[in-house]
Design an enzyme around this catalytic site. Structure first.
Site, short mmCIF file in Angstrom:
data_model
loop_
_atom_site.label_atom_id
_atom_site.label_comp_id
_atom_site.label_asym_id
_atom_site.label_seq_id
_atom_site.Cartn_x
_atom_site.Cartn_y
_atom_site.Cartn_z
N GLU A 59 32.50 50.42 38.56
CA GLU A 59 33.59 51.38 38.79
C GLU A 59 33.23 52.65 38.05
OE1 GLU A 59 37.30 49.32 37.77
OE2 GLU A 59 37.48 48.88 39.92
N GLU A 110 35.31 43.12 38.30
CA GLU A 110 35.35 43.61 36.91
C GLU A 110 36.02 42.52 36.09
OE1 GLU A 110 33.55 47.43 37.48
OE2 GLU A 110 34.09 46.32 35.68
N ASN A 130 46.26 44.91 31.68
CA ASN A 130 46.10 45.62 30.40
C ASN A 130 46.10 47.14 30.53
OD1 ASN A 130 43.65 45.50 31.72
ND2 ASN A 130 42.47 45.33 29.82
N CYS A 187 38.87 44.34 28.02
CA CYS A 187 37.80 43.45 28.52
C CYS A 187 36.47 43.72 27.84
CB CYS A 187 37.65 43.61 30.01
SG CYS A 187 37.38 45.33 30.45
O1 TXE Z 1 43.69 38.32 34.81
P1 TXE Z 1 44.02 37.27 35.98
P2 TXE Z 1 44.76 39.00 33.88
C1 TXE Z 1 39.95 40.87 32.44
C2 TXE Z 1 40.07 40.49 31.00
C3 TXE Z 1 40.81 39.18 31.10
C4 TXE Z 1 41.70 39.36 32.31
C5 TXE Z 1 43.15 39.59 31.91
O2 TXE Z 1 38.81 40.38 30.41
O3 TXE Z 1 39.88 38.14 31.35
O4 TXE Z 1 41.21 40.50 33.03
O5 TXE Z 1 43.88 40.05 33.04
C6 TXE Z 1 45.60 38.14 40.59
N1 TXE Z 1 43.40 35.44 44.34
N2 TXE Z 1 39.74 42.30 32.58
O6 TXE Z 1 45.32 37.96 32.99
O7 TXE Z 1 44.96 36.21 35.58
C7 TXE Z 1 46.73 38.26 39.59
O8 TXE Z 1 47.98 38.30 40.26
C8 TXE Z 1 43.59 36.77 44.21
C9 TXE Z 1 38.42 42.76 32.95
O9 TXE Z 1 45.71 39.81 34.73
O10 TXE Z 1 42.70 36.89 36.50
C10 TXE Z 1 46.39 39.61 38.95
O11 TXE Z 1 46.86 40.67 39.74
N3 TXE Z 1 44.20 37.33 43.15
C11 TXE Z 1 38.37 44.21 33.31
C12 TXE Z 1 44.88 39.61 38.95
O12 TXE Z 1 44.48 38.61 39.87
C13 TXE Z 1 44.64 36.52 42.16
C14 TXE Z 1 39.26 45.10 32.51
C15 TXE Z 1 44.25 39.32 37.61
O13 TXE Z 1 44.81 38.14 37.10
C16 TXE Z 1 44.48 35.12 42.23
C17 TXE Z 1 40.56 44.52 32.28
C18 TXE Z 1 43.83 34.58 43.37
N4 TXE Z 1 43.63 33.27 43.52
C19 TXE Z 1 40.77 43.14 32.28
N5 TXE Z 1 45.03 34.59 41.09
C20 TXE Z 1 36.97 44.82 33.38
N6 TXE Z 1 35.89 44.06 33.32
O14 TXE Z 1 36.88 46.03 33.51
C21 TXE Z 1 45.50 35.63 40.37
N7 TXE Z 1 45.28 36.79 41.01
#
Ligand code: TXE
Length: 488
Positions: A462, A249, A152, A283
């Site tokens: 962070e 995060e 995002n 998020c």
């Molecule tokens: O997350 P995903 P997304 C959160 C937001 C939402 C999510 C959306 O709330 O829940 O992020 O982002 C990698 N081992 N936040 O859909 O699917 C994947 O390739 C290691 C919170 O991208 O979890 C990607 O690079 N890595 C935040 C990353 O994980 C793995 C602010 C995230 O993917 C993996 C912004 C694995 N097994 C968004 N599987 C905050 N709290 O500040 C996937 N990935």
């Protein structure tokens, strides 16, 4: 053979071929078209990234902190000079409006690097006498840190993870989301231009499989992860195998509480910011809006009016657009599915609730800004993170009730309170089980302010000087100043 540009992984100050030619497509969410291709980080790239990071660490960690600071500040200047070009890249990858990206994404990324570059020279240990002897401590870097980003705020997230890591003398191997690879590559190019030594910031591309490699590799000391709670659990479990430190995060389902004495226009602004900014893909969003019963009618009337009159959905590059496309067709469908569940479970649609096909972007992944009223705490849309423009509105009677309801979630990322009563504002916010809180504001996240979640929304922080501790390790050194006594 595709005519599209093919980007590669960024290792040791330049782009590196992956040897197999395996690529994945990156889609422009506003058009549905393929923007470019990216080579996956194969094993040969992964190994090269590790070797490169080791070389970079030997040079970078040996520098004086003030030298690291100077170089990082040059990167900050380049980020700010290239703001508009970088912002356009973020729009094309994420579908978010130019209106936002041009003033938030690169600015807040550069701010974080500037903030930690300024702190770097102040990192110090301490010393205490112990009789005739004394000990001192050193705060030393961890080594190779991995950063894993969400889609995002791609460039901002890369900056927020690189800033404290590099300021403390660590090096980083960063993997952006496969949905949005561009920003991290541009940051890597800028770091090289600024004089960051080769290997200090490498970028590997790919999906969760490449992410999983980062979480298990024995040479990596720490993982900083941004993403969903479910993924965060996998990351933390994988990191345990080599006892890596983790920063998590994760997601949220945060409460925004509006008391009767709140300024209605400000309260409506907060609710709209907390649900429709970045088309709801934030998020910390306040997606559960609790409105006290007396102000409720006026609040709802103004919320409907302003949502239907002031939101311009369309081509995100158009300067008038303030509401863009969701990241992918799958995510658009996921959000629409949640809307159907909300209707089925008895919530009332105040406005929105459908996909949109704007004239100037007919093929993009758009969902209308949506507000549900008559929600109950038990509904699916009241409990699960939707990560789209879907607001759930509740009424409440008194303070104790709303505090209990606001906290009744396994998540704990953010919370907001709107009231003119200053003691009530602090009394309520102090009882919120959340790590990022706003009073009569919502969403602002300056580099000086540490951000991170309570409960299932995360571990660690962070930004903020607090975060430096997560990127150094303390060594204690005891110095004997006299002959060593011994019974042997
Ligand atoms: O997350 P995903 P997304 C959160 C937001 C939402 C999510 C959306 O709330 O829940 O992020 O982002 C990698 N081992 N936040 O859909 O699917 C994947 O390739 C290691 C919170 O991208 O979890 C990607 O690079 N890595 C935040 C990353 O994980 C793995 C602010 C995230 O993917 C993996 C912004 C694995 N097994 C968004 N599987 C905050 N709290 O500040 C996937 N990935």
């Amino acid at each position: 053979m595709s005519s599209k540009v093919i980007y590669q992984n960024y290792v040791h100050g330049k782009y590196l071929a992956n040897g197999t030619g395996e690529t994945f497509e990156v889609i422009n969410p506003a058009t549905g078209n393929v923007s470019y291709l990216v080579e996956v980080a194969t094993e040969s790239v992964q190994q090269a990234a590790i070797e490169s990071a080791k070389t970079g660490f030997a040079i970078w960690s040996a520098m004086m902190p003030i030298e690291r600071s100077r170089i990082l500040l040059k990167a900050v200047a380049l980020l700010r000079e290239q703001n508009d070009d970088l912002a356009a890249g973020e729009v094309l990858d994420t579908g978010k409006p130019w209106q936002e990206a041009s003033v938030v994404d690169i600015v807040t990324g550069a701010d974080s690097i500037e903030f930690f570059a300024g702190l770097a020279p102040s990192i110090e240990g301490n010393q205490q006498p112990v009789g005739a002897d004394f000990y001192y401590t050193r705060r030393e870097p961890l080594g190779i840190c991995a950063g894993i980003g969400a889609w995002n705020y791609p460039l901002q997230i890369a900056c927020w993870k690189a800033a404290p890591a590099l300021a403390c003398g660590n090096v980083m191997i960063f993997k952006p989301s496969e949905e949005t690879p561009r920003g991290a590559m541009r940051l890597a190019e800028i770091f090289t231009q600024a004089g960051v030594p080769d290997g200090v910031f490498n970028v590997v591309q790919g999906d969760g499989r490449v992410g999983a490699w980062l979480t298990t590799n024995e040479d990596i000391a720490k993982v900083s992860f941004t993403g969903e709670v479910g993924t965060g659990k996998k990351v933390m479990a994988a990191a345990a195998g080599s006892l890596k430190e983790v920063t998590m995060e994760l997601g949220g389902k945060s409460p925004l509480i509006i008391f009767n004495d709140a300024d209605v226009e400000n309260a409506v602004s907060a609710a709209m910011l907390a649900n429709f900014y970045t088309q709801g893909e934030v998020c910390t969003n306040g997606t559960r809006v609790f409105v006290q019963q007396d102000i409720y009618p006026r609040f709802i009337q103004r919320l409907k009016e302003r949502t239907e009159q002031n939101i311009v959905c369309g081509d995100p590059m158009h300067p008038d657009t303030n509401f863009g496309a969701l990241i992918s067709r799958d995510h658009q469908q996921k959000v629409l599915d949640y809307i159907e569940i909300g209707k089925k479970e008895g919530a009332t649609l105040l406005t929105g609730g459908t996909a949109l096909t704007p004239d100037n972007a007919p093929n993009g992944f758009f969902v209308a800004p949506t507000v549900f009223i008559d929600c109950t705490d038990e509904m699916t849309i009241s409990k699960e993170e939707i990560f789209g423009p879907v607001m759930s509105v509740f009424t409440f009677t008194d303070e104790d009730e709303v505090i209990e309801r606001a906290n009744s979630t396994h998540l704990g990322l953010a919370a907001g309170v709107f009231t003119q009563d200053i003691t009530r504002a602090h009394r309520v916010i102090h009882q919120m089980q959340a790590g990022i809180c706003w009073i009569n504001a919502y969403g602002a996240s300056p580099a000086e302010m540490p951000v991170g979640g309570y409960k299932m929304s995360g571990i660690g922080r962070e930004n903020g000087s607090e975060t430096l501790k997560a990127y150094t390790q303390i060594k204690a050194v005891y110095v004997g100043m006299q002959s060593l006594e011994s019974p042997f």
